[in-house]
Design an enzyme around this catalytic site. Structure first.
Site, PDB file in Angstrom:
ATOM      1  N   TYR A 187      33.588 -37.366 -48.464  1.00 37.48           N
ATOM      2  CA  TYR A 187      34.860 -36.128 -49.368  1.00 37.48           C
ATOM      3  C   TYR A 187      34.684 -36.742 -50.868  1.00 37.48           C
ATOM      4  O   TYR A 187      34.573 -37.392 -50.790  1.00 37.48           O
ATOM      5  CB  TYR A 187      36.214 -36.652 -48.945  1.00 37.48           C
ATOM      6  CG  TYR A 187      36.608 -35.333 -49.018  1.00 37.48           C
ATOM      7  CD1 TYR A 187      36.671 -33.599 -48.815  1.00 37.48           C
ATOM      8  CD2 TYR A 187      37.028 -34.816 -47.292  1.00 37.48           C
ATOM      9  CE1 TYR A 187      36.634 -32.679 -48.736  1.00 37.48           C
ATOM     10  CE2 TYR A 187      37.087 -33.660 -46.423  1.00 37.48           C
ATOM     11  CZ  TYR A 187      37.429 -32.506 -47.356  1.00 37.48           C
ATOM     12  OH  TYR A 187      37.649 -31.525 -47.191  1.00 37.48           O
TER      13      TYR A 187
ATOM     14  N   GLU B  38      35.718 -34.500 -53.369  1.00 35.92           N
ATOM     15  CA  GLU B  38      36.904 -33.792 -54.452  1.00 35.92           C
ATOM     16  C   GLU B  38      37.297 -34.401 -55.692  1.00 35.92           C
ATOM     17  O   GLU B  38      37.471 -34.781 -55.902  1.00 35.92           O
ATOM     18  CB  GLU B  38      38.068 -33.500 -53.844  1.00 35.92           C
ATOM     19  CG  GLU B  38      38.262 -32.788 -52.781  1.00 35.92           C
ATOM     20  CD  GLU B  38      39.536 -32.110 -52.238  1.00 35.92           C
ATOM     21  OE1 GLU B  38      40.540 -32.728 -52.734  1.00 35.92           O
ATOM     22  OE2 GLU B  38      40.018 -31.084 -51.221  1.00 35.92           O
TER      23      GLU B  38
ATOM     24  N   ASP C 145      23.203 -13.677 -63.458  1.00 42.92           N
ATOM     25  CA  ASP C 145      22.590 -13.631 -61.526  1.00 42.92           C
ATOM     26  C   ASP C 145      21.645 -13.564 -61.332  1.00 42.92           C
ATOM     27  O   ASP C 145      20.991 -13.133 -60.909  1.00 42.92           O
ATOM     28  CB  ASP C 145      23.724 -12.893 -60.929  1.00 42.92           C
ATOM     29  CG  ASP C 145      23.596 -13.248 -59.420  1.00 42.92           C
ATOM     30  OD1 ASP C 145      23.133 -14.164 -58.875  1.00 42.92           O
ATOM     31  OD2 ASP C 145      24.653 -12.671 -58.824  1.00 42.92           O
TER      32      ASP C 145
ATOM     33  N   THR D 263      21.562 -19.342 -56.949  1.00 41.79           N
ATOM     34  CA  THR D 263      21.505 -20.004 -55.124  1.00 41.79           C
ATOM     35  C   THR D 263      20.503 -20.981 -55.252  1.00 41.79           C
ATOM     36  O   THR D 263      19.250 -21.203 -56.666  1.00 41.79           O
ATOM     37  CB  THR D 263      21.351 -19.603 -54.578  1.00 41.79           C
ATOM     38  OG1 THR D 263      19.384 -18.368 -54.383  1.00 41.79           O
ATOM     39  CG2 THR D 263      21.952 -18.090 -53.596  1.00 41.79           C
TER      40      THR D 263
ATOM     41  N   LYS E 299      16.385 -19.794 -53.021  1.00 39.06           N
ATOM     42  CA  LYS E 299      15.305 -19.408 -52.756  1.00 39.06           C
ATOM     43  C   LYS E 299      14.241 -20.000 -53.346  1.00 39.06           C
ATOM     44  O   LYS E 299      12.820 -20.274 -52.989  1.00 39.06           O
ATOM     45  CB  LYS E 299      15.947 -17.384 -53.759  1.00 39.06           C
ATOM     46  CG  LYS E 299      17.283 -17.070 -53.065  1.00 39.06           C
ATOM     47  CD  LYS E 299      17.519 -16.131 -53.706  1.00 39.06           C
ATOM     48  CE  LYS E 299      19.100 -15.828 -52.016  1.00 39.06           C
ATOM     49  NZ  LYS E 299      19.837 -15.024 -53.261  1.00 39.06           N
TER      50      LYS E 299
ATOM     51  N   ARG F  98      20.670 -24.737 -49.212  1.00 38.02           N
ATOM     52  CA  ARG F  98      21.707 -23.740 -48.954  1.00 38.02           C
ATOM     53  C   ARG F  98      22.519 -24.174 -49.829  1.00 38.02           C
ATOM     54  O   ARG F  98      22.921 -25.354 -49.847  1.00 38.02           O
ATOM     55  CB  ARG F  98      21.824 -23.601 -47.617  1.00 38.02           C
ATOM     56  CG  ARG F  98      22.295 -22.137 -47.139  1.00 38.02           C
ATOM     57  CD  ARG F  98      21.853 -21.365 -46.336  1.00 38.02           C
ATOM     58  NE  ARG F  98      20.769 -21.020 -45.679  1.00 38.02           N
ATOM     59  CZ  ARG F  98      20.064 -19.951 -46.306  1.00 38.02           C
ATOM     60  NH1 ARG F  98      21.156 -19.025 -47.043  1.00 38.02           N
ATOM     61  NH2 ARG F  98      18.479 -19.605 -46.591  1.00 38.02           N
TER      62      ARG F  98
END
Ligand SMILES: *Cc1c(COP(=O)(O)O)cnc(C)c1O
Length: 419
Positions: free
Chosen positions: A59, A61, A205, A231, A234, A240
Site C-alpha cells: 500500500y 497512498e 487524450d 493508457t 496500447k 495495463r
C-alpha cells in the site's frame, strides 16, 4: 536458502489448475491467432515480471516521500524512476504515473479542471471519440454538458472550422482531442490556437497514439497541451494502466485529483511496469518499432483497398486503419464474426456517418501494434489482407477452418514469447 522474486507458474498449476489452464490457453490463443486489435500489444517479459511482482502487496497512498503508510522506501524508488523516465521521454514538466487506467486518468482530468454541469468539447463518439468523451452511458455524458465535434464529410478529417465555431459559440472550459478510431494525425497547433481564443484548457487524450509519440514517429502533443492523458498498454507496450502529463502550473491540481480525489492506493506493480516500459521506449529499437507499426498499418490499409474495401480518411498516418467494408456486402458485425472464425481477431467499428447501428456497423478497425511486435512486416501485411478478404467473403465453416490453418502457419513463424 531460496528467495522468491516473482511469478511462479508451476506453483500456480499445482495450487489452482483451473486458473493455470486459462493462462495457458490464453497464451496459446494470443500466439496462434492474428491479433489486429488496434488497442492491444504484447508487453515484454521484463514488464510482465514487474507486474507479477511482490510490489503488488504494498500500500502506498500518497506520493514518493509523502505517503500515508510506512515501508514505502522501495516502492518510492520505482515511482520516482517512472516519473523521471516519463518526463524525460516526453519532455514534460510533470508526470503522474498512478492512474489505474485510461478512463481513471480522464476522470481525474475532468475533476481537476471542471465542475459537473460545465461545458466540455470532445470528439463525437460516432466519429471515433472514446466513451469518456461524453457517451450518455458514461459519467462524462451524465455529469457534463458535452459539445461534440466530428470529421468533415468530404475528407473524413477533423473539421477544425466546426470545432472553432462551436468553441466560440459554447465557450467550453476544456477541449479534448484524441480518439479511438481516427487514423490521421491531429493538428495540435490549430487546437491550441482555438483553446487560447476561447480560454479553454487543452486536454489531449493520447491513449491510442502516445506510443508513436514515444518512438518519435509522429509529432507530440506535449509542447501544446495543458494536460495529456493516456493508457500505457496500447502502442506504448507497457502494463495495463494510465498516465497523465501536465504543464508545471497544473501539476498540483492533477496530483490532488488522482489522490485523494478519485483513487486510493496506487498499483505499485503496475507503476514499476510503467517504468520498465518507458525505459524500453527510449531505445533505438523501440523507435524503429514505432516507425514500422505505421509502415505496416499503411501497407495493410493499402492491401485491403486492393481487395475492394475503402480506407476512411484516405488511408492512415498511424497504427490503425478504419475500413469501410460496404463493398463486400456484409456488415462490420458479420465481418468481425467471420474473421474470428478464421483466427483473425479485430473489431467491427462505426465509420463516420455510418448508416448502420453501433452494434452492427459498416466498418472494421485493424491495427498493427501486436503483429509488428511479433516481427511481421509489409509482406505479412499483404498476406493478412488477403486472409481477411477471403474470410469476409464466405460464411462456409470449412473455408474458415482452412483460412485458420493458414493463419496458424503464419503466426507460428513469429513467436511472441520465445523459449
Ligand atoms: C483506450 C482509451 C481510453 C481508456 O482506457 P482504459 O484503460 O480502457 O480505461 C481512453 N481514451 C482513449 C482515447 C482510448 O483509446
Amino acid at each position: 536458502m531460496s528467495t522468491y522474486y516473482g511469478p511462479d507458474f508451476d506453483a500456480l498449476s499445482k495450487q489452482d489448475p483451473e486458473i493455470a489452464a486459462v493462462l495457458l490457453s490464453e497464451m496459446t490463443r494470443q500466439q496462434k491467432n492474428l491479433q489486429l486489435i488496434a488497442s492491444e500489444n504484447f508487453t515484454s517479459r521484463a514488464v510482465l515480471a514487474a507486474i507479477g511482482s511482490t510490489l503488488s502487496n504494498k500500500y502506498a497512498e500518497g506520493y514518493p516521500g509523502k505517503r500515508y503508510y510506512g515501508g514505502c522506501e522501495e516502492v518510492d524508488k520505482a515511482e520516482n524512476l517512472a516519473i523521471e523516465r516519463a518526463k524525460s521521454l516526453f519532455g514534460a514538466d510533470h508526470a503522474n504515473v498512478q492512474p489505474h487506467s485510461g478512463a481513471s486518468a480522464n476522470i481525474a482530468i475532468y475533476q481537476a479542471f471542471t465542475k459537473p454541469g460545465d461545458t466540455v468539447m470532445a470528439m463525437s463518439l460516432a466519429h471515433g471519440g472514446h466513451l469518456t468523451h461524453g457517451s450518455p452511458v458514461n459519467f462524462s455524458g451524465k455529469w457534463f454538458n458535452i459539445e461534440s465535434y466530428g470529421v468533415r464529410s468530404d475528407n473524413e478529417l477533423i473539421d477544425y472550422d466546426e470545432l472553432r465555431d462551436k468553441a466560440i459559440a459554447t465557450k467550453p472550459k476544456m477541449i479534448c482531442s484524441g480518439a479511438t478510431a481516427y487514423p490521421s494525425l491531429i493538428d495540435f497547433e490549430k487546437v491550441r490556437a482555438i483553446c487560447d481564443e476561447v480560454g479553454a484548457i487543452m486536454w489531449v487524450d493520447a491513449a491510442h497514439f502516445i506510443g508513436l509519440v514515444a518512438g518519435k514517429a509522429i509529432p507530440s502533443p506535449v509542447p501544446y497541451a495543458d494536460v495529456v492523458s493516456f493508457t500505457t498498454h496500447k502502442v506504448l507496450r507497457g502494463p495495463r494502466g494510465g498516465m497523465i502529463l501536465a504543464k508545471a502550473e497544473h501539476a498540483a491540481a492533477i496530483d490532488k485529483s488522482i489522490f485523494p480525489g478519485m483513487q486510493g492506493g496506487p498499483i505499485m506493480s503496475a507503476v514499476a511496469g510503467k517504468a520498465v516500459a518507458l525505459a524500453e521506449c527510449a531505445t533505438p529499437a523501440y523507435q524503429k518499432y514505432a516507425k514500422d507499426v505505421i509502415v505496416n498499418a499503411q501497407a495493410l490499409a493499402k492491401a485491403l483497398e486492393a481487395e475492394g474495401m475503402r480506407a476512411v480518411s484516405g488511408g492512415t498516418q498511424t497504427h490503425l486503419a478504419l475500413m469501410d467494408i460496404r463493398s463486400t456486402g456484409v456488415t462490420g458485425k458479420v465481418a468481425d464474426e467471420r474473421c474470428g472464425a478464421a483466427g483473425i481477431v479485430m473489431n467491427k467499428n462505426s465509420i463516420p456517418n455510418d448508416p448502420e447501428k453501433p452494434g452492427i456497423t459498416s466498418g472494421i478497425r485493424v491495427g498493427t501494434p501486436s503483429t509488428t511486435t511479433q516481427g511481421m512486416g509489409v509482406e505479412e501485411m499483404k498476406q493478412i489482407a488477403t486472409l481477411i478478404a477471403r474470410a469476409i467473403a464466405t460464411d462456409d465453416a470449412s473455408a474458415h477452418s482452412a483460412i485458420k490453418s493458414e493463419v496458424h502457419a503464419l503466426t507460428s513463424r513469429f513467436p511472441i514469447y520465445q523459449g
